[in-house]
Design a protein around this motif. Structure first.
Motif, PDB file in Angstrom:
ATOM      1  N   ALA A 166       0.836  -1.200   0.000  1.00 30.24           N
ATOM      2  CA  ALA A 166       0.000   0.000   0.000  1.00 30.24           C
ATOM      3  C   ALA A 166       0.875   1.255   0.000  1.00 30.24           C
ATOM      4  O   ALA A 166       0.638   2.199  -0.763  1.00 30.24           O
ATOM      5  CB  ALA A 166      -0.923   0.000   1.217  1.00 30.24           C
ATOM      6  N   LEU A 167       1.921   1.243   0.836  1.00 31.83           N
ATOM      7  CA  LEU A 167       2.811   2.401   0.884  1.00 31.83           C
ATOM      8  C   LEU A 167       3.558   2.567  -0.435  1.00 31.83           C
ATOM      9  O   LEU A 167       3.779   3.677  -0.911  1.00 31.83           O
ATOM     10  CB  LEU A 167       3.820   2.243   2.031  1.00 31.83           C
ATOM     11  CG  LEU A 167       3.250   2.450   3.426  1.00 31.83           C
ATOM     12  CD1 LEU A 167       4.313   2.175   4.477  1.00 31.83           C
ATOM     13  CD2 LEU A 167       2.718   3.864   3.570  1.00 31.83           C
ATOM     14  N   PHE A 168       3.921   1.454  -1.027  1.00 33.19           N
ATOM     15  CA  PHE A 168       4.607   1.510  -2.306  1.00 33.19           C
ATOM     16  C   PHE A 168       3.695   2.127  -3.359  1.00 33.19           C
ATOM     17  O   PHE A 168       4.090   2.976  -4.152  1.00 33.19           O
ATOM     18  CB  PHE A 168       5.028   0.097  -2.717  1.00 33.19           C
ATOM     19  CG  PHE A 168       5.425  -0.020  -4.152  1.00 33.19           C
ATOM     20  CD1 PHE A 168       6.563   0.615  -4.623  1.00 33.19           C
ATOM     21  CD2 PHE A 168       4.655  -0.748  -5.044  1.00 33.19           C
ATOM     22  CE1 PHE A 168       6.935   0.523  -5.945  1.00 33.19           C
ATOM     23  CE2 PHE A 168       5.020  -0.841  -6.378  1.00 33.19           C
ATOM     24  CZ  PHE A 168       6.155  -0.206  -6.826  1.00 33.19           C
ATOM     25  N   ARG A 169       2.428   1.709  -3.321  1.00 36.62           N
ATOM     26  CA  ARG A 169       1.469   2.267  -4.268  1.00 36.62           C
ATOM     27  C   ARG A 169       1.287   3.758  -4.060  1.00 36.62           C
ATOM     28  O   ARG A 169       1.095   4.530  -4.994  1.00 36.62           O
ATOM     29  CB  ARG A 169       0.118   1.547  -4.127  1.00 36.62           C
ATOM     30  CG  ARG A 169       0.130   0.203  -4.822  1.00 36.62           C
ATOM     31  CD  ARG A 169       0.380   0.423  -6.278  1.00 36.62           C
ATOM     32  NE  ARG A 169       0.653  -0.790  -7.016  1.00 36.62           N
ATOM     33  CZ  ARG A 169       0.036  -1.116  -8.139  1.00 36.62           C
ATOM     34  NH1 ARG A 169      -0.915  -0.349  -8.631  1.00 36.62           N
ATOM     35  NH2 ARG A 169       0.354  -2.204  -8.778  1.00 36.62           N
ATOM     36  N   LYS A 170       1.332   4.152  -2.815  1.00 34.44           N
ATOM     37  CA  LYS A 170       1.125   5.571  -2.509  1.00 34.44           C
ATOM     38  C   LYS A 170       2.261   6.412  -3.092  1.00 34.44           C
ATOM     39  O   LYS A 170       2.037   7.455  -3.691  1.00 34.44           O
ATOM     40  CB  LYS A 170       1.049   5.771  -1.001  1.00 34.44           C
ATOM     41  CG  LYS A 170       0.799   7.204  -0.570  1.00 34.44           C
ATOM     42  CD  LYS A 170       0.547   7.270   0.923  1.00 34.44           C
ATOM     43  CE  LYS A 170       0.659   8.687   1.444  1.00 34.44           C
ATOM     44  NZ  LYS A 170      -0.310   9.616   0.839  1.00 34.44           N
ATOM     45  N   HIS A 171       3.508   5.922  -2.930  1.00 34.93           N
ATOM     46  CA  HIS A 171       4.641   6.736  -3.367  1.00 34.93           C
ATOM     47  C   HIS A 171       5.167   6.363  -4.739  1.00 34.93           C
ATOM     48  O   HIS A 171       5.955   7.107  -5.318  1.00 34.93           O
ATOM     49  CB  HIS A 171       5.787   6.639  -2.356  1.00 34.93           C
ATOM     50  CG  HIS A 171       5.399   7.106  -0.989  1.00 34.93           C
ATOM     51  ND1 HIS A 171       5.068   8.411  -0.734  1.00 34.93           N
ATOM     52  CD2 HIS A 171       5.273   6.452   0.178  1.00 34.93           C
ATOM     53  CE1 HIS A 171       4.759   8.529   0.545  1.00 34.93           C
ATOM     54  NE2 HIS A 171       4.864   7.356   1.119  1.00 34.93           N
ATOM     55  N   GLY A 172       4.800   5.206  -5.245  1.00 37.37           N
ATOM     56  CA  GLY A 172       5.261   4.794  -6.560  1.00 37.37           C
ATOM     57  C   GLY A 172       6.704   4.338  -6.536  1.00 37.37           C
ATOM     58  O   GLY A 172       7.361   4.359  -5.489  1.00 37.37           O
ATOM     59  N   VAL A 173       7.198   3.899  -7.711  1.00 39.40           N
ATOM     60  CA  VAL A 173       8.587   3.465  -7.760  1.00 39.40           C
ATOM     61  C   VAL A 173       9.482   4.678  -7.564  1.00 39.40           C
ATOM     62  O   VAL A 173       9.083   5.810  -7.809  1.00 39.40           O
ATOM     63  CB  VAL A 173       8.958   2.799  -9.106  1.00 39.40           C
ATOM     64  CG1 VAL A 173       8.146   1.551  -9.299  1.00 39.40           C
ATOM     65  CG2 VAL A 173       8.781   3.778 -10.247  1.00 39.40           C
ATOM     66  N   THR A 174      10.691   4.410  -7.099  1.00 45.04           N
ATOM     67  CA  THR A 174      11.672   5.482  -7.005  1.00 45.04           C
ATOM     68  C   THR A 174      12.334   5.573  -8.367  1.00 45.04           C
ATOM     69  O   THR A 174      13.070   4.684  -8.767  1.00 45.04           O
ATOM     70  CB  THR A 174      12.735   5.130  -5.956  1.00 45.04           C
ATOM     71  OG1 THR A 174      12.051   4.714  -4.782  1.00 45.04           O
ATOM     72  CG2 THR A 174      13.607   6.319  -5.662  1.00 45.04           C
ATOM     73  N   PRO A 175      12.045   6.669  -9.115  1.00 47.50           N
ATOM     74  CA  PRO A 175      12.525   6.708 -10.491  1.00 47.50           C
ATOM     75  C   PRO A 175      14.031   6.944 -10.539  1.00 47.50           C
ATOM     76  O   PRO A 175      14.621   7.430  -9.585  1.00 47.50           O
ATOM     77  CB  PRO A 175      11.773   7.901 -11.076  1.00 47.50           C
ATOM     78  CG  PRO A 175      11.413   8.737  -9.909  1.00 47.50           C
ATOM     79  CD  PRO A 175      11.322   7.855  -8.715  1.00 47.50           C
ATOM     80  N   PRO A 176      14.644   6.548 -11.658  1.00 49.09           N
ATOM     81  CA  PRO A 176      16.069   6.796 -11.815  1.00 49.09           C
ATOM     82  C   PRO A 176      16.359   8.299 -11.853  1.00 49.09           C
ATOM     83  O   PRO A 176      15.455   9.109 -12.071  1.00 49.09           O
ATOM     84  CB  PRO A 176      16.397   6.134 -13.148  1.00 49.09           C
ATOM     85  CG  PRO A 176      15.117   5.800 -13.797  1.00 49.09           C
ATOM     86  CD  PRO A 176      14.036   5.877 -12.796  1.00 49.09           C
TER      87      PRO A 176
END
Ligand code: FES
Lengths: 571, 178
Positions: free
Chosen positions: A205-215
């Protein structure tokens, strides 16, 4: 029709929006292979859950039943050995993929704000996974699980102040027993999995909230390359998971999961944990005399504390040190490599120690033996250790090793200097070799007995004689006609001039009536110097009932008798 | 969220406090038996006379003088709900001394509990786990073990050799029974 059903379902559940949110999540910068590890771990965890449930149908958590039930899974349950193999290798695979996932998020700097809490959730997941691994391998109640886990709970016992209570609490008593198993079982199949899935939910859920850490790319670039999770990223994730599952199946199929001999508290077992705990194991060797706590608790605690505190360390120092996240990632990677090196040290120390190899070989032999005995009609309800105690052959072998092999050395001793060696005793091969060369070192070569002449007649006659003597042991597989022929030769070839066949003996050579039978061996061991046996020529000590109690002698004669169908162990 | 206007604020906070209280009571009630059973093993185990009886391990003549021999300690054991009449509870290294007295050590390593081996070549007791080594007199030599091997009391009754088996706490310099 399907469409209408879908619309109906959607109006009741709203699942379309959910699915859409799941599949069309924006991935800035586009799909990448290095984003796959989280999904791969999830897939492997689901596979552990499925195989775990299946194993649970057959497993029984008690000291008398655990080993037997696992052995049952291995040998009786259809595809059971594959099932257990997958669960075993799956655990290892999860540790590997979790490590990769950790390294990936580490180097992406994903622990930085605003994702601190997700890093923490991941850290907790790591602990839960290690906990599952640790509690899992006690469950078969085999030697490995029993001894390796002892070390772990003993470590808990060294914690200052609460240690002893903590250890008792974990073990469910002051020593290992039924309650240890029920506790570890509850942790492994109920508590830890429940915790695991709850924290995974938070993590995702937290990952979905913040999304991937982009390059680290310019925003416009990220924007331009952005694409939804479905289809490419989902395909990448699935492809890598499929490879992982394939590898696990292959290993499970080729190697299976190990099952050592049943836990025996009186044995000396080479306690080695699973590979991922080897670094901790190695660490224990370095701290002596009161400093154990450094190796058992302080160092691992500091390392774990650093890992958990990473986002906060970063928050405090990032203003002063540019690119701090790279420095931290580098430091942690070096640390992880150090951990790997410790594990490698443990392995190499074992490789170079012949005592370890000997213990490992013995453990393997015992495991095979236990499983062979269990296959002959199941494990006694009183527990698998009674497999050995009820089996005269195993017991007899123990007595032979401790009492007889002082003189009758193991046949493969080199050079051979003992009294006649006993492996394969009274088998056809033993007899025919003996007839041809009674003074060979493995027979009477190292004794004063040199009256027996080698038989030099044709091979046919030697075979017939062999069969005749072999038949004296009361064997079921005698060729009667050949033995009859041998009996005639016994007279004509002159054997009878020293050996009698009347069960009384002449004192010149052992009486051969019933030679090799249990009765003969029994009487011989008690009174080797009787006229029936070697008389005045005798060199063997007599074993009266004080030196060799009745039951032990019975076991020895059973063992000796069984040698008649065993191969020789010398060239 | 809109509040139902019929409930005045003080009454509202009273109601929520009551809810929390009742919820807490449910949790507390449910926790009592759960925690109680969880900590059950920490209660002192009831003393069972039979468990402390010395264990026979053989007759005097079965032990060679000066060479440690490993014996299994077998007795009846009650483990939680199940009793077995002949169970191996442990093992000991027993040495018969020249004057026919006996010395015995528990095979459990005082470091973290592995089984200690006799190394015949070097004449020491060696632990296969973290390389602790002890003299044949049980004295600590090298390795992470915090003390020497734990001696067990041996009793000779006529010809019979008996061992008073005890388990000791691991990882501490002083010797405490558990
Ligand atoms: S348990 Fe013996 S050295 Fe660690």
């Amino acid at each position: 029709m399907l469409k209408r059903f879908d619309a109906w379902l959607d109006s009741r559940t709203g699942h379309r929006a959910l699915l859409h949110a799941a599949l069309y999540e924006n991935v800035p910068g586009g799909a990448r292979w290095r984003y796959v590890f989280g999904s791969a771990v999830t897939v492997l965890i689901l596979m552990q859950a499925a195989t775990g449930i299946a194993l649970e149908l057959y497993y029984s958590p008690s000291t008398t039943d655990a080993w037997a039930s696992v052995n049952y899974i291995e040998t009786q349950v259809m595809l059971g050995s594959l099932l257990r193999g997958i669960h075993h290798w799956g655990a290892s695979a999860i540790v590997v993929v979790v490590a990769l996932h950790l390294l990936q998020t580490l180097w992406a700097g994903a622990f930085r704000a605003p994702r601190e809490l997700n890093w923490l959730a991941g850290f907790i997941l790591l602990q839960i996974i290690l906990g599952l691994a640790l509690t899992g391998y006690l469950l078969p109640w085999d030697q490995k699980g029993y001894w390796a886990t002892q070390v772990a709970t003993s470590i808990a016992g060294t914690v200052p102040l609460i240690g002893p209570k903590l250890q008792t609490f974990l073990q469910g008593g002051t020593s290992y027993g039924n309650l240890t198993l029920t506790r570890f079982h509850t942790l492994h199949v109920l508590l830890l999995p429940a915790a695991l899935f709850s924290v995974i939910a938070v993590h995702v859920a937290l990952f979905r909230k913040h999304g991937v850490t982009p390059p680290d790319l310019p925003a416009a670039e990220l924007e331009r390359k952005a694409e939804p999770f479905y289809p490419r990223q989902l395909l990448y994730d699935t492809a890598v998971s499929a490879v992982g599952v394939g590898v696990i199946f292959y290993l499970a199929w080729r190697l299976g999961a190990p099952l050592e001999a049943p836990a025996d508290p009186s044995s000396q077992y080479l306690a080695r944990p699973e590979w991922y705990f080897l670094p901790l194991f190695q660490l224990l060797k370095y701290f002596e005399g009161g400093a154990e706590l450094v190796g058992t608790i302080i160092l691992p605690g500091v390392a774990m504390g650093f890992l958990a505190g990473l986002p906060f360390i970063h928050a405090v120092f990032s203003r002063r040190i540019p690119n701090l996240h790279r420095v931290l990632a580098g430091a942690l990677t070096v640390g992880l490599m150090g951990v790997g090196a410790l594990g490698a040290l443990a392995v190499s120390a074992d490789r170079s120690d012949p005592a370890v190899a000997a213990l490992a070989a013995k453990a393997h032999e015992e495991a095979m033996e236990a499983r062979r005995l269990a296959s002959m009609g199941g494990v006694p309800a009183s527990g698998p250790l009674n497999l050995y105690r009820n089996d005269p052959l195993v017991w007899g072998h123990r007595v032979v090793v401790s009492q007889c092999q002082k003189c009758h050395n193991p046949c493969d001793t080199q050079p051979y200097k003992g009294s006649p060696c006993l492996e394969g005793y009274a088998s056809r091969a033993w007899i025919s070799r003996f007839l041809r060369n009674p003074r060979a070192p493995h027979f009477f070569g190292n004794t004063k007995i040199d009256d027996m002449e080698a038989y030099t007649g044709p091979q046919e006659s030697a075979d017939a004689l062999t069969e005749f003597i072999y038949s004296q042991g009361g064997r079921p597989d005698v060729t009667v006609a050949l033995a009859k022929k041998g009996e005639e030769l016994f007279e004509s070839e002159g054997c009878a001039s020293c050996h009698t066949l009347d069960g009384v003996g002449s004192g010149l050579g052992p009486d051969l009536k019933g030679w090799g039978s249990r009765e003969w061996s029994y009487a011989f061991i008690r009174t080797p110097d009787a006229t029936r046996f070697f008389g005045e020529l005798n060199e063997m000590e007599a074993f009266d009932h004080l030196r060799l109690p009745e039951e032990e002698l019975q076991a020895v004669t059973a063992w000796l008798h069984a040698q008649g169908s065993q191969p020789l162990k010398f060239p | 969220m809109s509040e139902p206007s019929t409930t005045p604020p003080t009454r509202r906070s009273f109601l929520s406090a009551l809810t929390v209280l009742l919820g807490g009571a449910i949790t507390a009630l449910a926790s009592i038996p759960v925690l109680g059973s969880l900590f059950s093993p920490l209660r002192a185990a009831p003393a069972t006379g039979a468990a402390d009886a010395p264990i026979p391990v053989g007759t005097v003549s079965e032990f060679p003088v000066g060479v440690p021999r490993r014996v299994e300690l077998i007795r009846s054991v009650t483990d939680a709900w199940s009793r077995s009449d002949a169970t191996t509870v442990g093992a000991a290294w027993v040495t018969r001394n020249a004057d026919d007295t006996f010395t015995a050590f528990s095979t459990i390593c005082p470091h973290l509990g592995c089984g200690v081996n006799l190394d015949k070549q070097r004449n020491i007791f060696a632990c296969p786990c973290h390389t602790s080594a002890f003299g044949l007199d049980g004295k600590f030599q090298t390795g992470p073990a915090p003390r020497g091997l734990d001696p067990l009391q041996v009793e000779v009754r006529g010809k019979e050799v008996l061992i008073h088996y005890k388990r000791f706490k691991q990882g501490t310099p002083e010797r405490e029974t558990v």
